[in-house]
Enzyme design. Structure first.
Site, PDB file in Angstrom:
ATOM      1  CD  GLU A  29      -3.018  -0.910   2.391  1.00  0.00           C
ATOM      2  OE1 GLU A  29      -2.647  -0.195   3.182  1.00  0.00           O
ATOM      3  OE2 GLU A  29      -4.187  -1.568   1.843  1.00  0.00           O
ATOM      4  CD  GLU A  63      -4.235  -6.015   2.547  1.00  0.00           C
ATOM      5  OE1 GLU A  63      -5.042  -5.236   3.324  1.00  0.00           O
ATOM      6  OE2 GLU A  63      -2.923  -6.075   2.692  1.00  0.00           O
TER       7      GLU A  63
HETATM    8  C1  GAL Z   1      -4.784  -2.343   5.095  1.00  0.00           C
HETATM    9  C2  GAL Z   1      -3.190  -3.129   4.947  1.00  0.00           C
HETATM   10  C3  GAL Z   1      -3.000  -4.427   6.102  1.00  0.00           C
HETATM   11  C4  GAL Z   1      -4.036  -4.248   7.070  1.00  0.00           C
HETATM   12  C5  GAL Z   1      -5.265  -3.991   6.815  1.00  0.00           C
HETATM   13  C6  GAL Z   1      -6.097  -3.850   7.918  1.00  0.00           C
HETATM   14  O1  GAL Z   1      -4.535  -1.273   4.610  1.00  0.00           O
HETATM   15  O2  GAL Z   1      -2.429  -3.664   3.817  1.00  0.00           O
HETATM   16  O3  GAL Z   1      -1.865  -4.883   6.412  1.00  0.00           O
HETATM   17  O4  GAL Z   1      -3.304  -3.251   8.055  1.00  0.00           O
HETATM   18  O5  GAL Z   1      -5.070  -2.665   6.234  1.00  0.00           O
HETATM   19  O6  GAL Z   1      -7.488  -3.152   7.499  1.00  0.00           O
END
Ligand code: GAL
Length: 641
Positions: free
Chosen positions: A144, A321
């Site tokens: 990110e 994710e």
């Molecule tokens: C994203 C990140 C992850 C985790 C997640 C939590 O922004 O890539 O590592 O922190 O959020 O929601």
């Protein structure tokens, strides 16, 4: 194309004894992908030059031999503590001049040469060791970029790099930088801001009042280029050792670097989708809608990102994710309604995602994200999301193919315009991304499926409608391409409002070939002072006074033009509310021969090559075209002939 599921796993967080069982359960749940490694630097290189790969070898073997495909992340978003001792000035510096300390993540400046060399070394080590590993089927660079406001750094390293960047941008004849050229371009005669040499140019923070917008825009473009270069450094190393595809996981509504340019060096675009966190934290909607969709997420925000990343990935994109339950980081962190995890997953597939990976496999009992749900609880018992993931994997087994298609409507998305709006919003809360989301929402609530296009597009063949909202700097060849496109074209507001150096051009904007319209004046207006449009809708936040002989297509109740144009080309000179944008686009969609709906807030349609996917985010059922869409549901229908 077949669609697949995955999850994000941190073997270094869990005892070795449970890895085999975890891997077995992932496979049994129908998951294909497991992403690992992206925060593990302190366990891979605990002290400088002391590499400990054995545990990672073992983890990849356990996961791979269980039948999973590994996505291996480079760990450069979390430099270990020793790195700060070695390079104390590698920390990014905030706008107030304070270094951003060690103790969380992303604590590095993209311009620091010493840190970049460290990244090159760790990426080389990983690539040498795993580039030909049969279980490593994809790579992810860093994590990110830009998240936690980390694109822009006001460090000494950034200052040095910015000056070199400026020298190449204003090269003069000797190619070593021509300061007169820069002074002219920025208009530095104003307030006696002329420079004698590039070495006098500082970063645009801590000035008494606002810095020259040309200076700020140059710094934003530079900062974006630093991200592109940082990513490219890693990709070039990886490609020497692997043929596996390389991705990066972008974050929602992070727009301060050019994702298209980063994407040009990658094989797959991916993004991290947290619908409930986003609704509270970055959609920018009303409290009423936040309440209405608190457990479902905004019905357009994720879809816009899906369409954006399909463009960034040139067709190849993933959700790296996916939120599986409450997150930990938004002002409020509710549980999704039953069915939402499945809905979000199918929505991504309907927009063309190759894979959706749930973040994370198991909730961590320790540290910052201990209140962030996973597919498993900390005690390894399944959460409701796991059941929904399993349901999707069963559904994929029965009908794995989703065939993507070109959409009839396109919106141009330009990161450079976002930088320009951020530098000079002109009114509180006016933002380019917000404008694009409003336009997107209006078209979607008319039932349209949409492609996002990069600003480099010149060929619009195959589109019925092309929209270019808010593109502050619009190159002449793009204007010509739009004006001569076969599609119906909608431009504005604020399109072509500045030249490439952030000055007002003459002839005054929008200066569109063949359309007699001039933006004579502009105003930004308080949100509680909307201006009524004849028929329906309101102007909110921003309005242009349009002059010229072009036909008025939409006007205020006082008779002032809001949109002008002809059958082919429309110029819109205001920011509108939802019903205003809908009434403008409805006529254009109808006259383009598109199937037009008036969808309730919460019901959305996405058409693929062969199917209509109906998504109902609402807790009420809705009847559309004789079909009942149950509350919180996905309905797949064959596309009408
Ligand atoms: C994203 C990140 C992850 C985790 C997640 C939590 O922004 O890539 O590592 O922190 O959020 O929601």
């Amino acid at each position: 194309m077949k669609r697949t599921l995955g999850t994000c796993y941190y073997p270094e967080h869990w005892p070795r004894e449970i890895w085999d069982n975890d891997a077995r359960r992932m496979v049994e749940a129908g998951l294909t992908w497991v992403r690992i490694g992206e925060f593990a630097w302190s366990r891979i290189e605990p002290t400088p030059g002391d590499y400990r790969f054995e545990w990672l070898d073992d983890a990849i073997e356990v996961l791979g031999s269980a039948g999973l495909k590994v996505v291996l992340g480079t760990p450069t978003a979390t430099p270990p503590r020793w790195m700060i001792d070695k390079h104390p000035d590698m920390l990014a510096v905030d706008v107030h001049g304070h270094p951003r300390k060690f103790g969380s993540r992303r604590h590095y400046c993209f311009s620091h040469e010493g840190y970049k060399a460290e990244c090159a070394t760790i990426v080389t080590k990983l690539a040498e060791r795993y580039g030909r590993n049969a279980h490593v089927a994809a790579w992810q660079t860093d994590n990110e970029y830009g998240c936690h406001d980390t694109t822009i750094s006001y460090s000494d390293a950034a200052r040095v790099a910015f000056r070199s960047w400026l020298r190449t941008r204003y090269p003069g004849h000797g190619n070593d930088g021509d300061i007169t050229q820069l002074n002219e371009a920025w208009g530095n005669v104003f307030w006696s801001m002329d420079y004698d040499s590039f070495d006098q140019i500082d970063l645009p923070n801590l000035t008494v009042t606002e810095p020259n917008p040309a200076h700020s825009l140059a710094f934003r473009r530079f900062s974006s280029d630093q991200v592109v270069a940082f990513n490219k450094l890693q990709v070039e190393i990886l490609r020497r050792y692997t043929d596996a595809p390389i991705a990066h996981n972008y974050m929602g509504r992070i727009t301060d670097f050019d994702h298209f340019k980063v994407g040009d060096d990658l094989d797959i675009a991916s993004w991290d989708s947290y619908p409930l966190g986003f609704l509270e934290d970055r959609v920018g909607t009303t409290p009423d809608r936040q309440r209405k969709f608190a457990r479902q997420g905004d019905p357009d925000f994720q879809a816009l990102h899906h369409d954006l990343y399909r463009a960034v990935g040139k067709g190849r994109w993933w959700v790296m994710e996916q939120q599986p339950g409450p997150v930990n980081w938004a002002p409020f962190n509710p549980d999704p309604l039953p069915g939402m995890v499945r809905l979000w997953t199918w929505e991504a597939f309907a927009h063309g995602a190759e894979a959706v990976c749930y973040f994370r496999w198991r909730q961590a009992p320790m540290a910052q994200e201990q209140l962030h749900a996973g597919l498993l609880r900390p005690d390894s018992v399944e959460t409701p999301a796991m059941k929904e993931a399993r349901q999707v994997s069963d559904e994929l087994r029965d009908a794995p193919i989703v065939a993507s298609a070109k959409s009839p409507v396109a919106i141009i998305f330009d990161y450079d315009a976002d930088f320009a709006w951020a530098v000079q919003p002109h009114g509180k809360d006016l933002s380019y991304f917000g404008l694009v989301l409003d336009v997107y929402r209006a078209l979607r609530s008319l039932g349209q499926s949409i492609d996002i296009l990069p600003p480099s597009t010149r060929d619009f063949t195959g589109y019925s409608i092309v929209v270019a909202p808010g593109m502050m700097h619009m190159p002449d060849d793009l204007k010509r391409a739009l004006v001569s496109a076969n599609a119906k074209v909608v431009i504005g507001p604020r399109s072509g409002a500045r030249n490439g150096e952030m000055s007002i051009p003459t002839p005054l904007p929008p200066d569109l070939p063949g359309l007699d319209v001039t933006v004579a004046r502009i105003e930004s207006i308080r949100p509680d002072m909307p201006i009524q449009i004849e028929g329906s809708g309101q102007i909110v936040g921003y309005r242009e006074e349009l002059e010229g002989a072009a036909k008025v297509l939409m006007r205020t109740t006082e008779g002032r033009p809001v949109a002008v144009g002809n059958d082919h080309l429309t110029y819109a000179g205001a920011m509108l509310d939802l019903s205003g944008w809908k009434s403008l686009f409805r006529d254009i969609c109808v006259s383009s021969g598109l199937r037009v709906f008036d969808l309730p807030d919460g019901v959305r349609l996405r058409e693929t090559a062969t199917e209509c996917f109906w998504f109902n985010f609402d807790i009420k059922a809705h009847e559309i075209e004789g079909a009942t869409l149950p509350p919180v549901s996905v309905t797949r229908q064959g596309k009408p002939a």
